[in-house]
Write an enzyme that holds these catalytic residues in place. Structure first.
Site, PDB file in Angstrom:
ATOM      1  N   HIS A   6      14.172  12.407  13.285  1.00 44.12           N
ATOM      2  CA  HIS A   6      13.282  11.532  13.607  1.00 44.12           C
ATOM      3  C   HIS A   6      11.902  11.189  12.853  1.00 44.12           C
ATOM      4  O   HIS A   6      11.665  12.447  12.106  1.00 44.12           O
ATOM      5  CB  HIS A   6      12.940  11.393  15.043  1.00 44.12           C
ATOM      6  CG  HIS A   6      12.231  12.572  15.532  1.00 44.12           C
ATOM      7  ND1 HIS A   6      12.527  13.825  15.869  1.00 44.12           N
ATOM      8  CD2 HIS A   6      10.516  12.837  15.459  1.00 44.12           C
ATOM      9  CE1 HIS A   6      11.520  14.780  16.260  1.00 44.12           C
ATOM     10  NE2 HIS A   6      10.495  14.037  15.609  1.00 44.12           N
ATOM     11  N   GLU A  57      10.136   8.422  17.043  1.00 39.76           N
ATOM     12  CA  GLU A  57       9.519   8.944  18.234  1.00 39.76           C
ATOM     13  C   GLU A  57       8.315   8.332  18.310  1.00 39.76           C
ATOM     14  O   GLU A  57       7.321   8.330  17.363  1.00 39.76           O
ATOM     15  CB  GLU A  57       9.400  10.352  18.020  1.00 39.76           C
ATOM     16  CG  GLU A  57       8.583  11.058  18.872  1.00 39.76           C
ATOM     17  CD  GLU A  57       8.274  12.424  18.678  1.00 39.76           C
ATOM     18  OE1 GLU A  57       7.105  12.927  19.184  1.00 39.76           O
ATOM     19  OE2 GLU A  57       9.146  13.278  17.862  1.00 39.76           O
ATOM     20  N   HIS A  76       5.865   2.564   4.370  1.00 41.64           N
ATOM     21  CA  HIS A  76       6.492   1.829   5.546  1.00 41.64           C
ATOM     22  C   HIS A  76       7.841   2.409   6.098  1.00 41.64           C
ATOM     23  O   HIS A  76       8.139   3.221   5.531  1.00 41.64           O
ATOM     24  CB  HIS A  76       6.610   0.474   4.754  1.00 41.64           C
ATOM     25  CG  HIS A  76       7.581   0.231   3.836  1.00 41.64           C
ATOM     26  ND1 HIS A  76       7.545   0.622   2.686  1.00 41.64           N
ATOM     27  CD2 HIS A  76       9.026   0.181   3.830  1.00 41.64           C
ATOM     28  CE1 HIS A  76       8.477   0.443   1.640  1.00 41.64           C
ATOM     29  NE2 HIS A  76       9.466   0.413   2.662  1.00 41.64           N
ATOM     30  N   GLU A 124       9.023  -2.905   6.807  1.00 35.91           N
ATOM     31  CA  GLU A 124      10.057  -3.679   5.788  1.00 35.91           C
ATOM     32  C   GLU A 124      11.332  -4.044   6.635  1.00 35.91           C
ATOM     33  O   GLU A 124      12.068  -3.261   7.029  1.00 35.91           O
ATOM     34  CB  GLU A 124      10.364  -3.031   4.647  1.00 35.91           C
ATOM     35  CG  GLU A 124      11.009  -3.774   3.521  1.00 35.91           C
ATOM     36  CD  GLU A 124      11.431  -3.234   2.142  1.00 35.91           C
ATOM     37  OE1 GLU A 124      11.589  -3.890   1.562  1.00 35.91           O
ATOM     38  OE2 GLU A 124      11.418  -1.799   2.249  1.00 35.91           O
TER      39      GLU A 124
END
Length: 129
Positions: A6, A57, A76, A124
């Site tokens: 994650h 998360e 990003h 993005e």
């Protein structure tokens, strides 16, 4: 075996962040309140994530009164979506911030856009082929 599990983002307004990521097609997988630590973790993922796909998360620290500074080292998050233009309009209609309108990437053909989540994290959006 190793695997990517994650990415964690600290968020200022948990409900607002969950709503934003739901627009990107993610859903809440699980939630953990930790009263002794005064925080809540919400894990979000795409449907069918049982095959080991990475999760997002969202960490909400109770009582935090100031939005977080995103920092200069963060780039990003990227999400593949079916219709970049339609999703950008949905985000715009919900009051979201669009930082790059939909269009081809410079010197390429990939169709992208950039938006910001409620905490200012750059996202993005990449058109699925």
């Amino acid at each position: 075996m190793s695997m990517f599990l994650h990415t964690m983002l600290r968020v200022f307004d948990l409900d607002k962040s969950i709503s934003f990521y739901k627009m990107l097609g993610l859903h809440e997988v699980r939630r953990k309140d930790v009263p002794e630590g005064k925080y809540t973790l919400v894990y979000m993922a795409y449907q069918g994530n049982d095959k080991g796909g990475a999760e997002l998360e969202l960490t909400y620290n109770w009582g935090c009164e100031t939005p977080y500074n995103v920092g200069t080292g963060f780039g990003h998050l990227a999400f593949g979506v079916d219709d970049v233009t339609q999703l950008v309009e949905k985000i715009r209609q919900s009051g979201g911030k669009i930082t790059r309108e939909p269009g081809p990437v410079k010197f390429g053909k990939t169709f992208i856009a950039f938006v910001e989540d409620p905490d200012g994290y750059k996202i993005e959006l990449i058109q699925n082929d």
